[in-house]
Write a protein that holds these residues in place. Structure first.
Motif, PDB file in Angstrom:
ATOM      1  N   LYS A 139      17.805  27.355 -12.419  1.00  0.00           N
ATOM      2  CA  LYS A 139      17.335  27.879 -13.740  1.00  0.00           C
ATOM      3  C   LYS A 139      18.541  27.875 -14.660  1.00  0.00           C
ATOM      4  O   LYS A 139      18.544  27.879 -15.765  1.00  0.00           O
ATOM      5  CB  LYS A 139      16.698  29.171 -13.362  1.00  0.00           C
ATOM      6  N   GLN A 140      19.662  28.763 -13.863  1.00  0.00           N
ATOM      7  CA  GLN A 140      20.669  29.099 -14.919  1.00  0.00           C
ATOM      8  C   GLN A 140      21.590  27.638 -15.443  1.00  0.00           C
ATOM      9  O   GLN A 140      22.150  27.534 -16.410  1.00  0.00           O
ATOM     10  CB  GLN A 140      21.883  29.898 -14.180  1.00  0.00           C
ATOM     11  N   SER A 141      21.671  26.719 -14.367  1.00  0.00           N
ATOM     12  CA  SER A 141      21.937  25.481 -14.916  1.00  0.00           C
ATOM     13  C   SER A 141      21.463  24.736 -16.006  1.00  0.00           C
ATOM     14  O   SER A 141      22.125  24.303 -16.957  1.00  0.00           O
ATOM     15  CB  SER A 141      22.047  24.425 -13.595  1.00  0.00           C
ATOM     16  N   LEU A 142      19.973  24.875 -16.074  1.00  0.00           N
ATOM     17  CA  LEU A 142      19.162  24.701 -17.372  1.00  0.00           C
ATOM     18  C   LEU A 142      19.771  25.319 -18.563  1.00  0.00           C
ATOM     19  O   LEU A 142      19.964  24.615 -19.771  1.00  0.00           O
ATOM     20  CB  LEU A 142      17.930  24.526 -17.007  1.00  0.00           C
ATOM     21  N   GLU A 143      19.994  26.505 -18.478  1.00  0.00           N
ATOM     22  CA  GLU A 143      20.356  27.564 -19.712  1.00  0.00           C
ATOM     23  C   GLU A 143      21.789  26.907 -20.045  1.00  0.00           C
ATOM     24  O   GLU A 143      21.992  26.857 -21.463  1.00  0.00           O
ATOM     25  CB  GLU A 143      20.446  28.960 -19.162  1.00  0.00           C
ATOM     26  N   VAL A 144      22.651  26.553 -19.008  1.00  0.00           N
ATOM     27  CA  VAL A 144      24.068  26.194 -19.411  1.00  0.00           C
ATOM     28  C   VAL A 144      23.944  24.901 -20.265  1.00  0.00           C
ATOM     29  O   VAL A 144      24.613  24.528 -21.183  1.00  0.00           O
ATOM     30  CB  VAL A 144      24.945  25.907 -18.181  1.00  0.00           C
ATOM     31  N   ILE A 145      23.138  23.971 -19.779  1.00  0.00           N
ATOM     32  CA  ILE A 145      23.081  22.699 -20.396  1.00  0.00           C
ATOM     33  C   ILE A 145      22.630  22.739 -21.904  1.00  0.00           C
ATOM     34  O   ILE A 145      23.080  22.246 -22.621  1.00  0.00           O
ATOM     35  CB  ILE A 145      21.909  21.703 -19.808  1.00  0.00           C
ATOM     36  N   LYS A 146      21.778  23.791 -22.179  1.00  0.00           N
ATOM     37  CA  LYS A 146      21.064  24.021 -23.598  1.00  0.00           C
ATOM     38  C   LYS A 146      22.198  24.659 -24.418  1.00  0.00           C
ATOM     39  O   LYS A 146      22.549  24.284 -25.251  1.00  0.00           O
ATOM     40  CB  LYS A 146      19.960  25.114 -23.162  1.00  0.00           C
ATOM     41  N   LYS A 147      23.145  25.394 -23.885  1.00  0.00           N
ATOM     42  CA  LYS A 147      24.091  26.100 -24.545  1.00  0.00           C
ATOM     43  C   LYS A 147      25.385  25.077 -24.741  1.00  0.00           C
ATOM     44  O   LYS A 147      25.963  25.115 -25.807  1.00  0.00           O
ATOM     45  CB  LYS A 147      24.510  27.412 -23.855  1.00  0.00           C
ATOM     46  N   LEU A 148      25.645  24.231 -23.588  1.00  0.00           N
ATOM     47  CA  LEU A 148      26.769  23.344 -23.848  1.00  0.00           C
ATOM     48  C   LEU A 148      26.511  22.390 -24.891  1.00  0.00           C
ATOM     49  O   LEU A 148      27.332  21.821 -25.530  1.00  0.00           O
ATOM     50  CB  LEU A 148      27.107  22.594 -22.392  1.00  0.00           C
ATOM     51  N   LYS A 149      25.097  21.926 -25.127  1.00  0.00           N
ATOM     52  CA  LYS A 149      24.608  20.981 -26.302  1.00  0.00           C
ATOM     53  C   LYS A 149      25.253  21.611 -27.510  1.00  0.00           C
ATOM     54  O   LYS A 149      25.364  20.745 -28.440  1.00  0.00           O
ATOM     55  CB  LYS A 149      23.367  20.860 -25.971  1.00  0.00           C
ATOM     56  N   GLU A 150      25.411  22.691 -27.779  1.00  0.00           N
ATOM     57  CA  GLU A 150      25.686  23.187 -29.104  1.00  0.00           C
ATOM     58  C   GLU A 150      27.197  23.041 -29.216  1.00  0.00           C
ATOM     59  O   GLU A 150      27.572  23.182 -30.258  1.00  0.00           O
ATOM     60  CB  GLU A 150      25.351  24.834 -28.918  1.00  0.00           C
ATOM     61  N   LYS A 151      27.809  22.712 -28.328  1.00  0.00           N
ATOM     62  CA  LYS A 151      29.275  22.836 -28.224  1.00  0.00           C
ATOM     63  C   LYS A 151      29.898  21.483 -28.002  1.00  0.00           C
ATOM     64  O   LYS A 151      31.147  21.323 -28.239  1.00  0.00           O
ATOM     65  CB  LYS A 151      29.912  23.799 -27.413  1.00  0.00           C
ATOM     66  N   MET A 152      29.371  20.584 -27.154  1.00  0.00           N
ATOM     67  CA  MET A 152      30.047  19.507 -26.600  1.00  0.00           C
ATOM     68  C   MET A 152      28.854  18.275 -26.601  1.00  0.00           C
ATOM     69  O   MET A 152      27.696  18.488 -26.624  1.00  0.00           O
ATOM     70  CB  MET A 152      30.677  19.650 -25.333  1.00  0.00           C
ATOM     71  N   LYS A 153      29.363  17.065 -26.491  1.00  0.00           N
ATOM     72  CA  LYS A 153      28.617  16.161 -26.161  1.00  0.00           C
ATOM     73  C   LYS A 153      28.023  15.899 -24.739  1.00  0.00           C
ATOM     74  O   LYS A 153      28.794  15.320 -23.753  1.00  0.00           O
ATOM     75  CB  LYS A 153      29.061  14.614 -26.701  1.00  0.00           C
ATOM     76  N   ILE A 154      26.789  16.395 -24.544  1.00  0.00           N
ATOM     77  CA  ILE A 154      26.362  16.454 -23.080  1.00  0.00           C
ATOM     78  C   ILE A 154      24.662  16.033 -23.148  1.00  0.00           C
ATOM     79  O   ILE A 154      23.981  16.509 -23.889  1.00  0.00           O
ATOM     80  CB  ILE A 154      26.707  17.835 -22.349  1.00  0.00           C
ATOM     81  N   GLU A 155      24.342  15.157 -22.041  1.00  0.00           N
ATOM     82  CA  GLU A 155      22.864  14.890 -22.151  1.00  0.00           C
ATOM     83  C   GLU A 155      22.458  14.622 -20.797  1.00  0.00           C
ATOM     84  O   GLU A 155      23.452  14.200 -19.857  1.00  0.00           O
ATOM     85  CB  GLU A 155      22.563  13.801 -22.981  1.00  0.00           C
ATOM     86  N   ARG A 156      21.289  15.026 -20.513  1.00  0.00           N
ATOM     87  CA  ARG A 156      20.659  14.688 -19.002  1.00  0.00           C
ATOM     88  C   ARG A 156      20.881  13.238 -18.819  1.00  0.00           C
ATOM     89  O   ARG A 156      20.478  12.475 -19.543  1.00  0.00           O
ATOM     90  CB  ARG A 156      19.141  15.282 -19.031  1.00  0.00           C
ATOM     91  N   ALA A 157      21.235  13.037 -17.759  1.00  0.00           N
ATOM     92  CA  ALA A 157      21.301  11.615 -17.193  1.00  0.00           C
ATOM     93  C   ALA A 157      19.907  11.165 -17.061  1.00  0.00           C
ATOM     94  O   ALA A 157      18.830  11.824 -16.933  1.00  0.00           O
ATOM     95  CB  ALA A 157      21.772  11.338 -15.755  1.00  0.00           C
ATOM     96  N   GLN A 158      19.670   9.781 -17.512  1.00  0.00           N
ATOM     97  CA  GLN A 158      18.417   9.118 -17.696  1.00  0.00           C
ATOM     98  C   GLN A 158      17.951   8.580 -16.350  1.00  0.00           C
ATOM     99  O   GLN A 158      18.631   8.306 -15.314  1.00  0.00           O
ATOM    100  CB  GLN A 158      18.409   7.937 -18.652  1.00  0.00           C
ATOM    101  N   MET A 159      16.484   8.614 -16.157  1.00  0.00           N
ATOM    102  CA  MET A 159      15.656   8.060 -14.983  1.00  0.00           C
ATOM    103  C   MET A 159      15.333   6.589 -15.440  1.00  0.00           C
ATOM    104  O   MET A 159      15.018   6.511 -16.565  1.00  0.00           O
ATOM    105  CB  MET A 159      14.552   8.681 -14.724  1.00  0.00           C
ATOM    106  N   GLU A 160      15.557   5.789 -14.373  1.00  0.00           N
ATOM    107  CA  GLU A 160      15.084   4.279 -14.618  1.00  0.00           C
ATOM    108  C   GLU A 160      13.621   4.264 -14.080  1.00  0.00           C
ATOM    109  O   GLU A 160      13.519   4.380 -13.031  1.00  0.00           O
ATOM    110  CB  GLU A 160      15.809   3.481 -14.221  1.00  0.00           C
ATOM    111  N   LEU A 161      12.563   3.930 -14.853  1.00  0.00           N
ATOM    112  CA  LEU A 161      11.179   3.716 -14.332  1.00  0.00           C
ATOM    113  C   LEU A 161      10.506   2.326 -14.674  1.00  0.00           C
ATOM    114  O   LEU A 161      10.936   1.543 -15.466  1.00  0.00           O
ATOM    115  CB  LEU A 161      10.269   4.618 -15.092  1.00  0.00           C
ATOM    116  N   ARG A 162       9.783   2.024 -13.817  1.00  0.00           N
ATOM    117  CA  ARG A 162       8.947   0.786 -13.864  1.00  0.00           C
ATOM    118  C   ARG A 162       7.468   1.264 -14.178  1.00  0.00           C
ATOM    119  O   ARG A 162       6.756   1.749 -13.470  1.00  0.00           O
ATOM    120  CB  ARG A 162       9.124  -0.059 -12.839  1.00  0.00           C
TER     121      ARG A 162
END
Length: 220
Positions: free
Chosen positions: A118-141
């Motif tokens: 849960k804390q990692s999700l909070e970190v990702i959200k905050k980091l998006k405001e300061k740097m270029k970072i995105e969740r890695a994509q899934m590949e689906l068929r």
């Protein structure tokens, strides 16, 4: 912590002794009347009271232990973020060390009593405001009846996913899609409802990232 996070269910694996202390260092047990008074009105037996304390009680650790736990939790959160995210400019993961530094730059305070996921999700959200970072994509068929294919393709695009490839063959269409993991349930619902169970969605790759150069690998 393992009990609070649900990782451990057996009290025997968590406790050294099934007793409540008033002073652990002196080995002083709480009297039955003291326990009854403290938990009056809760109508619980001893095991239930112990479980209540494990779940709601305040963790008492030394400053050294807390510092070690904080450092370990900090590293674990940074590792989760590194594993799940990429730099969208090159589609590669950030090294854990870079994530740790970025966490310090945004003054993120970790909590040892809270799930690292849960804390990692909070970190990702905050980091998006300061740097270029995105969740890695899934590949689906997606395998769909051609009749509903066009409509579902439009919905997939509207969700923000990307069509990598498509193959229309008679009564059936196959779509290869890159999507944020957070879209999984929404996409699954679309397939189930709009095809009335005749379509399917398969995960081909949970993490689509570019291969790192040797110099980048050495930093991980």
């Amino acid at each position: 912590m393992s009990w609070r996070e649900g990782a451990e269910k057996d009290l025997g694996e968590v406790l050294q002794i099934r007793q409540i202390f008033t002073n652990v260092s002196k080995g002083q047990f709480a009297k039955k009347e003291e326990v009854t008074t403290a938990f009056e009105g809760l109508d619980m037996d001893m095991d239930q009271i112990i479980q209540f304390i494990l779940k709601k009680g305040e963790l008492q650790v030394s400053d050294k232990e807390r510092a070690t736990q904080v450092e370990s939790t900090y590293r674990e959160i940074a590792t989760i973020v590194s594993d799940k995210c990429i730099n969208p400019d090159n589609n590669r993961p950030y090294p854990v060390g870079i994530i740790e530094k970025a966490m310090k730059d945004i003054h993120f305070n970790v909590r040892i009593d809270k799930s690292t996921k849960k804390q990692s999700l909070e970190v990702i959200k905050k980091l998006k405001e300061k740097m270029k970072i995105e969740r890695a994509q899934m590949e689906l068929r997606f395998t769909l009846p051609s009749k509903e294919g066009k409509l579902i393709k439009e919905q997939i695009i509207n969700f923000g996913a990307k069509i990598e490839a498509e193959d229309w063959q008679g009564k059936e269409v196959e779509l290869i899609v890159l999507a944020d993991p957070g879209l999984y349930r929404m996409l699954e619902d679309v397939i189930t409802k709009d095809t009335k169970g005749k379509g399917s969605m398969e995960v081909l790759n949970l993490m689509v990232v570019a291969e790192a150069e040797e110099s980048t690998k050495n930093q991980l």
